[in-house]
Write a protein that holds these residues in place. Structure first.
Motif, short mmCIF file in Angstrom:
data_model
loop_
_atom_site.label_atom_id
_atom_site.label_comp_id
_atom_site.label_asym_id
_atom_site.label_seq_id
_atom_site.Cartn_x
_atom_site.Cartn_y
_atom_site.Cartn_z
N HIS A 1 0.84 -1.20 0.00
CA HIS A 1 0.00 0.00 0.00
C HIS A 1 0.87 1.25 0.00
CE1 HIS A 1 -2.86 2.97 1.88
NE2 HIS A 1 -3.62 2.45 0.94
N SER A 2 0.33 2.34 -0.50
CA SER A 2 1.08 3.59 -0.58
C SER A 2 1.50 4.11 0.79
CB SER A 2 0.26 4.66 -1.30
OG SER A 2 -0.98 4.88 -0.64
N SER A 3 0.82 3.68 1.86
CA SER A 3 1.15 4.15 3.20
C SER A 3 2.50 3.64 3.69
CB SER A 3 0.06 3.72 4.20
OG SER A 3 -0.04 2.30 4.26
N ILE A 4 3.07 2.66 2.99
CA ILE A 4 4.37 2.13 3.40
C ILE A 4 5.36 2.14 2.24
CG2 ILE A 4 4.00 -0.32 2.84
CD1 ILE A 4 5.25 -1.01 5.56
N SER A 5 4.98 2.73 1.12
CA SER A 5 5.85 2.74 -0.05
C SER A 5 6.98 3.76 0.11
CB SER A 5 5.04 3.06 -1.31
OG SER A 5 4.51 4.37 -1.25
N ALA B 1 10.87 5.18 -2.27
CA ALA B 1 11.55 5.21 -3.56
C ALA B 1 12.03 3.83 -3.97
CB ALA B 1 12.73 6.18 -3.51
N THR B 2 12.36 2.99 -3.01
CA THR B 2 12.85 1.65 -3.30
C THR B 2 11.77 0.58 -3.10
OG1 THR B 2 13.68 1.45 -1.04
CG2 THR B 2 15.21 2.25 -2.70
N ARG B 3 10.61 1.00 -2.63
CA ARG B 3 9.50 0.07 -2.40
C ARG B 3 8.24 0.67 -3.02
NH1 ARG B 3 7.87 -1.39 3.68
NH2 ARG B 3 9.70 -2.74 3.59
N PRO B 4 8.02 0.47 -4.32
CA PRO B 4 6.86 1.09 -4.99
C PRO B 4 5.54 0.51 -4.50
CG PRO B 4 7.96 -0.45 -6.46
CD PRO B 4 8.84 -0.32 -5.25
N SER B 5 4.50 1.35 -4.53
CA SER B 5 3.18 0.91 -4.10
C SER B 5 2.47 0.18 -5.23
CB SER B 5 2.35 2.11 -3.67
OG SER B 5 1.88 2.83 -4.81
N ASN B 6 1.28 -0.28 -4.94
CA ASN B 6 0.51 -1.05 -5.92
C ASN B 6 -0.40 -0.18 -6.80
OD1 ASN B 6 -1.56 -0.31 -4.18
ND2 ASN B 6 -1.98 -2.38 -3.44
N GLU B 7 -0.26 1.15 -6.74
CA GLU B 7 -1.21 2.02 -7.43
C GLU B 7 -1.16 1.86 -8.96
OE1 GLU B 7 -0.39 5.90 -5.90
OE2 GLU B 7 -1.64 5.59 -4.12
N ARG B 8 0.03 1.76 -9.54
CA ARG B 8 0.13 1.59 -11.00
C ARG B 8 -0.42 0.21 -11.41
NH1 ARG B 8 3.28 4.18 -14.59
NH2 ARG B 8 4.18 2.22 -15.35
N LEU C 1 -6.78 -11.75 1.27
CA LEU C 1 -5.80 -10.78 0.80
C LEU C 1 -5.46 -9.75 1.87
CD1 LEU C 1 -4.04 -9.48 -1.36
CD2 LEU C 1 -6.11 -8.49 -2.38
N GLY C 2 -6.44 -9.35 2.66
CA GLY C 2 -6.19 -8.36 3.71
C GLY C 2 -5.11 -8.78 4.68
N GLU C 3 -4.98 -10.09 4.89
CA GLU C 3 -4.02 -10.59 5.87
C GLU C 3 -2.57 -10.44 5.41
OE1 GLU C 3 -5.15 -14.63 6.50
OE2 GLU C 3 -7.22 -14.12 7.00
N VAL C 4 -2.36 -10.30 4.10
CA VAL C 4 -0.98 -10.23 3.59
C VAL C 4 -0.61 -8.85 3.08
CG1 VAL C 4 -1.01 -12.69 3.00
CG2 VAL C 4 -1.64 -11.00 1.26
N LEU C 5 -1.50 -7.88 3.22
CA LEU C 5 -1.20 -6.53 2.75
C LEU C 5 -0.07 -5.92 3.57
CD1 LEU C 5 -4.74 -5.02 2.11
CD2 LEU C 5 -3.09 -5.81 0.42
N LYS C 6 0.77 -5.15 2.90
CA LYS C 6 1.85 -4.43 3.57
C LYS C 6 1.39 -2.98 3.74
CE LYS C 6 5.46 -7.39 1.66
NZ LYS C 6 5.75 -8.02 2.96
N LEU C 7 1.15 -2.60 5.00
CA LEU C 7 0.57 -1.30 5.31
C LEU C 7 1.45 -0.51 6.26
CD1 LEU C 7 -3.04 -2.58 6.13
CD2 LEU C 7 -2.25 -1.68 3.94
N ALA D 1 -12.32 -0.22 0.02
CA ALA D 1 -11.60 0.42 -1.07
C ALA D 1 -10.19 -0.14 -1.19
CB ALA D 1 -11.57 1.93 -0.87
N LEU D 2 -9.54 -0.30 -0.07
CA LEU D 2 -8.16 -0.79 -0.07
C LEU D 2 -8.10 -2.22 -0.59
CD1 LEU D 2 -5.66 -0.07 2.78
CD2 LEU D 2 -5.79 -2.34 1.76
N LEU D 3 -9.04 -3.06 -0.16
CA LEU D 3 -9.07 -4.45 -0.61
C LEU D 3 -9.38 -4.55 -2.10
CD1 LEU D 3 -10.97 -6.12 2.37
CD2 LEU D 3 -8.60 -6.53 1.73
#
Length: 230
Positions: free
Chosen positions: A30-34, A36-43, A94-100, A114-116
């Motif tokens: 997730h963007s909350s933990i992204s 420069a070296t750890r891109p988020s899932n937004e793209r 999926l919620g259990e493995v999200l990186k937040l 929304a996040l899921l």
């Protein structure tokens, strides 16, 4: 890159063995933990939305050869909307493995619809980039299959819109929706929502997503009012 045990288990539930594990890691970041070296899932989310859409559209087109465009469109919308993606995400854990990030985690991010939904689309994109469209389509069909079959025969109109139109036609304000109960574990909550008309009539609906529960409540109240006025 080797996947952590929880992501290996998720990959098994998904039904896809990633040749590029980094794609799955990115899909659950997730963007909350992204950074420069750890891109988020937004793209990935952007791409996955299109892959999901084509997979569902193709499946619906083949499932009912007699359906007109006006019938296919609401079925398609019901299957690709955020709450349906979130339902599939909950089924897969999926919620259990999200990186937040910590703040997102503390605010219940693992169960946010929304996040899921966004993360589920990102996972579909990860499969697509890892192994191509056929593999991504197979994942979609595997986990959306029962919903696709049901959509081909069920009434999929937007019950909330129909109820609002019913109320407006009678000079009433839009219906209100109130969450009255929430049960179950964090990764698979069950919501109960009550639809209310200004005249006092109410009806409840229960589903694994809040929006789906609102739709169920609207559908129940609309049926009640139509029966009452027959």
């Amino acid at each position: 890159m080797r996947l952590a045990a929880d992501l290996v288990a998720f990959s098994a539930r998904l039904g896809h063995d990633f040749r590029r594990p980094d794609l799955l890691v990115r899909a659950v970041t997730h963007s909350s933990i992204s950074s420069a070296t750890r891109p988020s899932n937004e793209r990935l989310e952007f791409l996955g939305d299109r892959v999901l859409g084509l997979s569902i559209a193709t499946a619906l087109f083949g499932a009912d050869e007699r359906a007109a465009e006006g019938q296919l469109a609401p079925r398609f919308n019901a299957l690709v909307r955020q709450e349906t993606c979130a339902e599939v995400a909950r089924d897969l854990g999926l919620g259990e493995v999200l990186k937040l990030g910590r703040s997102e985690m503390m605010s219940g991010g693992r169960r946010k619809e929304a996040l899921l939904g966004d993360a589920m689309e990102a996972v579909i994109a990860a499969v697509y980039l890892d192994a191509g469209f056929d593999a991504a389509r197979d994942v979609v069909l595997r986990h959306w299959g029962p919903r696709i079959a049901a959509a081909a025969t069920a009434e999929t109109r937007d019950a909330k819109s129909s109820l609002q139109e019913w109320a407006q036609a009678r000079g009433l304000p839009p219906p209100a929706y109130v969450e009255t109960a929430r049960e179950g574990p964090d990764h698979q909550p069950l919501f109960t929502v009550e639809a209310r008309l200004s005249t006092g009539e109410t009806a409840s609906g229960t589903a694994t997503g809040k929006r789906a529960a609102e739709q169920a409540a609207a559908r129940a109240l609309l049926a009640r009012m139509e029966q009452k006025n027959d």
